[in-house]
Design a protein around this motif. Structure first.
Motif, mmCIF file in Angstrom:
data_model
loop_
_atom_site.group_PDB
_atom_site.id
_atom_site.type_symbol
_atom_site.label_atom_id
_atom_site.label_comp_id
_atom_site.label_asym_id
_atom_site.label_seq_id
_atom_site.Cartn_x
_atom_site.Cartn_y
_atom_site.Cartn_z
ATOM 1 N N UNK A 94 47.981 -69.430 -23.531
ATOM 2 C CA UNK A 94 48.644 -69.653 -24.818
ATOM 3 C C UNK A 94 48.181 -68.672 -25.891
ATOM 4 N N UNK A 95 47.256 -67.776 -25.568
ATOM 5 C CA UNK A 95 46.627 -66.929 -26.594
ATOM 6 C C UNK A 95 47.641 -66.127 -27.412
ATOM 7 N N UNK A 96 48.735 -65.684 -26.754
ATOM 8 C CA UNK A 96 49.734 -64.892 -27.479
ATOM 9 C C UNK A 96 51.061 -65.629 -27.628
ATOM 10 N N UNK A 97 51.014 -66.939 -27.483
ATOM 11 C CA UNK A 97 52.233 -67.729 -27.631
ATOM 12 C C UNK A 97 52.755 -67.608 -29.059
ATOM 13 N N UNK A 98 54.060 -67.410 -29.242
ATOM 14 C CA UNK A 98 54.608 -67.313 -30.596
ATOM 15 C C UNK A 98 54.295 -68.558 -31.419
#
Length: 276
Positions: free
Chosen positions: A170-174
């Motif tokens: 989820x680190x780069x989830x919008x």
């Protein structure tokens, strides 16, 4: 896997140790996933309960993502029904709309915590959230909800960085936000309008635009994309497809916000009024 460390992360761990067994309000987004992961490490997986709300105000598919991540982290996950569309004050969409929504949701979470013998209910608000207009924070304060990320002064950038180092997908989830945030204050919120916005945003994401907002101004749709994506939309000749789809959904006019995506753009009229 190597245990990540930073001053803010160590502070977060100490805060969680002091809080003890807790219910985590879990949306499946960047912040709440990070909080759930750290809480499960500090307190133990059996001392943490993730609770997600099934709601018309959240995009289709987000609940499935939350279920998947909770299973991956290895904690018990409970799904409840939220009923904000039964709250007259929420439906009328005043400037403090979020206060009524958060009050309804977190009262339910407090009842669950009490029944299950947990000390506190935690939410994933971070330090950056203090910079914007967030009436929901008042409800959290009144109900005694703890926000460990905010208490540890962790920003969204901190959370994304540490999430990446920890291997959380989820680190780069919008960034996500309640679909009710797509409507100007004072304009009634209905299930039908929420569905329209969700369908419009899913269509844009299907065109490979990751961070999108469709602001609902009655017969006008105002599309917010990241600035590089604005250029992509134009250069790839996608405008006709977008217009056609949005008109199918009931919009008469389809506009592109040249300022691009930004959090809380519906709060900008409030800020302008304050300055005056």
């Amino acid at each position: 896997m190597k245990k990540e460390s930073s001053p803010k992360l160590e502070k977060l761990r100490k805060i969680l140790q002091g809080i003890g067994p807790s219910v985590v309000a879990y949306s499946g987004g960047v912040d709440s996933t990070f909080l759930l992961k750290i809480a499960s490490e500090v307190l133990g997986k059996d001392k943490v309960l993730a609770v997600s709300a099934k709601s018309q105000t959240y995009p289709i598919g987000e609940l499935d993502s939350a279920k998947e991540m909770a299973k991956e982290i290895g904690v018990e996950h409970l799904v409840i029904e939220s009923e904000e569309l039964k709250i007259p004050e929420f439906i009328m969409n005043p400037t403090d709309r979020c206060y009524y929504c958060k009050t309804e949701l977190f009262q339910k979470l407090k009842e669950i915590a009490k029944e299950r013998g947990f000390n506190f209910v935690l939410d994933g608000s971070n330090y950056d959230d203090m910079r914007d207009f967030r009436p929901g924070l008042k409800a959290l304060s009144e109900l005694g909800i703890r926000s460990p990320l905010k208490e540890a002064m962790m920003t969204k950038e901190d959370i994304r960085y540490l999430s990446k180092k920890m291997g959380l997908k989820t680190w780069d989830k919008p960034s996500l936000a309640c679909l009710a945030s797509r409507f100007p204050y004072g304009k009634e919120i209905t299930k039908e309008k929420l569905t329209t916005v969700d369908q419009a945003e899913r269509f844009l994401r299907g065109l490979d635009f990751r961070q999108v907002r469709v602001r609902h101004h009655g017969e006008i749709a105002r599309i917010e994309l990241e600035k590089n994506d604005i250029r992509t939309l134009i250069s790839r000749g996608l405008m006709d497809r977008v217009v056609e789809k949005f008109k199918e959904l009931g919009f008469i006019y389809v506009t592109l916000d040249l300022e691009g995506y930004r959090t809380g753009s519906m709060n900008e009229p409030l800020k302008r009024n304050v300055k005056r």
